[in-house]
Design a protein around this motif. Structure first.
Motif, mmCIF file in Angstrom:
data_model
loop_
_atom_site.group_PDB
_atom_site.id
_atom_site.type_symbol
_atom_site.label_atom_id
_atom_site.label_comp_id
_atom_site.label_asym_id
_atom_site.label_seq_id
_atom_site.Cartn_x
_atom_site.Cartn_y
_atom_site.Cartn_z
ATOM 1 N N GLN A 386 0.832 -1.202 0.000
ATOM 2 C CA GLN A 386 0.000 0.000 0.000
ATOM 3 C C GLN A 386 0.864 1.249 0.000
ATOM 4 O O GLN A 386 0.598 2.212 -0.714
ATOM 5 C CB GLN A 386 -0.935 -0.001 1.205
ATOM 6 N N THR A 387 1.912 1.219 0.834
ATOM 7 C CA THR A 387 2.821 2.376 0.914
ATOM 8 C C THR A 387 4.015 2.232 -0.018
ATOM 9 O O THR A 387 4.808 3.159 -0.174
ATOM 10 C CB THR A 387 3.329 2.557 2.350
ATOM 11 N N SER A 389 6.712 0.520 0.417
ATOM 12 C CA SER A 389 7.931 0.769 1.192
ATOM 13 C C SER A 389 8.361 -0.488 1.942
ATOM 14 O O SER A 389 7.564 -1.393 2.191
ATOM 15 C CB SER A 389 7.703 1.906 2.189
#
Length: 608
Positions: A386-387, A389
């Motif tokens: 989602q991020t 990262s």
């Protein structure tokens, strides 16, 4: 000497007319890592463009990169040009070369030479399939990872590494003023190679000369009758036999070696595969030839080809499909992980953080947004999709991470590495739960048995190794409960059936074995691929097994009978991995041709 601001040369290992070999340190990796650098220079004039040399070297380097998954070849890590000189960076292989072993232990016997042939011929065959001629096979270029004394005491010479692959061919391409200049060792080089016309059979000649040197302990120059233009090596060896049986074994081996070192190219054995079959026959290993299956009308079709990985290094090493079957992740030598929309057949985004080739990738079984990857940079990274990262970095392996996998319940993570270890992690905390040791060579693949609570079976982890074994580990006690043996070479793939009753294994011996886990016995040996089998996956009902191979194909097998159902053709290079989206009737295959293909049964083929 400082090279490309990354490598520091610490010792000259050897030098020829066109190249120099350096022992160096890679100062970027932590801890500092030894590597070998081949320094190559061309005899082109200063006005000749370097671009053509670089292009030839790039093409040759790509060929060599296709071979990197072989445990018997050093990995080509990097290439660069500095001050008009080309540098190739290779993995450093510690150990004794066979020239040193010969000097230390004395001559080799019939059994030892047959073991050396069985070890080297498959990798020579792989080299030739990639269109590469080694060009300099000799005792100095064959490395035994463990000491020669230990190999002699154990009577085993299987753990050999062939170095300097393709260097002479690359040099030949760079010698633009003298394209037919002989490159390689005149001691072991075939007549046609010394005239500047090497062939694949030239490597077999050099291998044969290497063998007679090991058997007699006499320099090959002294074994050739230049007046009569023939070899006279048998006079120095056959008389050493102790009994009639040994004399017969020697005579059979001598006849085979004579066909390898035949000066007339037309009279020499032409392929490594043919030589290997004859050696196996001499050792009493009779392999049956698989019966060809009749051609069938295709029931599976490729409906999408995903492209995006690019650059000098862009082999796709692994793929994984998310639990909801919406996304596919691919790991590549371009140091990236790409996420793809399966329905649309398009790339969504790319993850960049690994410092080296990404070798493996897997989704969390209950979380579509949690991904794990392993790399040659020795790290394992957990990603929040989602991020986009990194949320956790796991460091602890001393070599390439070849396999990562979440447990079926998602509670912990397993990793396998070329450092011969399997590690189990509490991925949330980044802590190692335990390290499992038992493989003698690199751990190449992992598989968890289905959730024990659902299947009623013992909860197991299977680890496959380059030592040709598969280890089964009890996940409650972390003890090894069984070792499956039967493969004769590197095992590259392993998969449990959905019910946990069977285990499929496959590798460099080109066979797939189906095991009954209750009895730990082989129930089927599937033969049909013509090159190493690199990937396995079961269908959700457990009735079909999917395999991917270096022969560029994907095959479907009926588990109950062991018979081939269908062959999927379309890739132009080795298939490296396969994955299945059960609820979509979809199979994905990844390849060194830098593409991912999505296959569906004709029934599910989208209409236009």
């Amino acid at each position: 000497m400082q090279l490309a601001n990354r490598y520091k040369a610490i010792q000259v290992l050897g030098q020829g007319g066109c190249s120099r070999t350096l022992l160096a340190v890679d100062q970027v990796l932590t801890p500092l890592t030894l590597c070998v650098i081949k320094q190559l220079w061309s005899d082109v004039t200063s006005s000749s463009p370097m671009l053509s040399i670089q292009e030839r070297s790039r093409q040759a380097f790509q060929c060599l990169k296709k071979l990197e998954s072989s445990i018997q070849l050093p990995t080509y890590l990097d290439q660069f040009e500095q001050n008009g000189i080309l540098y190739l960076v290779q993995q450093f292989i510690p150990g004794d070369d066979l020239a040193l072993v010969l000097a230390q232990k004395g001559t080799f016997n019939t059994r030892e030479v047959c073991q050396i042939l069985v070890s080297l011929l498959p990798v020579i065959q792989q080299i030739h399939t990639c269109g590469v001629i080694h060009g300099d096979i000799k005792p100095e270029n064959i490395i035994c990872r463990v000491s020669g004394v230990s190999c002699s005491e154990q009577g085993a010479w299987e753990d050999l590494v062939l170095v300097d692959v393709g260097i002479t061919q690359l040099l030949a391409g760079m010698k633009t003023l003298q394209p037919r200049m002989a490159i390689g060792s005149p001691t072991y080089g075939a007549p046609e190679q010394l005239k500047g016309n090497p062939t694949f059979a030239s490597d077999l000649y050099s291998l044969g000369v290497t063998c007679i040197h090991l058997l007699t302990g006499i320099h090959p120059f002294s074994l050739f009758d230049s007046v009569n233009h023939r070899w006279a090596w048998q006079n120095y060896w056959l008389s050493k036999a102790a009994n009639a049986e040994e004399r017969l074994q020697q005579q059979n081996l001598a006849q085979l070696l004579d066909r390898l070192i035949e000066p007339d190219l037309n009279q020499r054995i032409a392929s490594a595969e043919e030589v290997l079959l004859e050696v196996q026959f001499l050792r009493g290993e009779h392999r049956s030839t698989p019966v060809s299956q009749p051609m069938r009308s295709p029931t599976w079709k490729c409906y999408a080809t995903l492209t995006g990985h690019g650059g000098l290094f862009a082999n796709i090493n692994a793929i994984a499909i998310s639990p909801n079957s919406q996304m596919l992740a691919s790991a590549s030598d371009d140091k990236t992980i790409r996420l793809w929309d399966i329905q649309a057949g398009k790339e969504q985004f790319t993850l960049h953080d690994h410092a080296h080739f990404v070798k493996t990738v897997a989704f969390h079984p209950q979380d579509d947004n949690l991904l794990v990857s392993g790399s040659r940079d020795r790290t394992i990274k957990l990603w929040n999709l989602q991020t986009r990262s990194v949320i956790q970095i796991l460091g602890g392996h001393d070599h390439t991470v070849n396999a990562v996998l979440f447990s079926p319940d998602g509670a912990f993570l397993a990793s396998g590495s070329s450092d011969k270890q399997v590690k189990l992690w509490d991925w949330a905390t980044g802590k190692v739960i335990t390290s499992l040791t038992g493989h003698d060579l690199a751990v190449t693949a992992l598989a968890f048995s289905p959730n024990a609570s659902n299947s009623g079976c013992q909860s197991l982890l299977a680890s496959a190794g380059a030592d040709a074994s598969v280890q089964l580990w009890d996940l409650k006690t972390f003890e090894r409960v069984h070792t499956l043996t039967g493969h004769t070479a590197n095992v590259r793939a392993v998969a449990f059936s959905p019910a946990g009753r069977w285990l499929a294994t496959a590798g460099d011996d080109r066979t797939i074995r189906l095991w009954d886990l209750a009895s730990q016995q082989t129930i089927h040996v599937l033969s049909g691929h013509s090159w190493p089998v690199s990937a396995l996956a079961f269908s959700s009902d457990g009735e079909t097994l999917i395999s991917g191979s270096w022969d560029k194909t994907v095959k479907l097998w009926q588990v109950s009978t062991g018979k081939e159902i269908e062959t999927l053709v379309g890739h132009t290079d080795s298939v490296s991995d396969t994955a299945i989206a059960p609820d979509r009737g979809l199979v994905a295959s990844a390849s060194y041709d830098r593409t991912i293909k999505l296959w569906r049964m004709s029934l599910f083929q989208p209409t236009s």
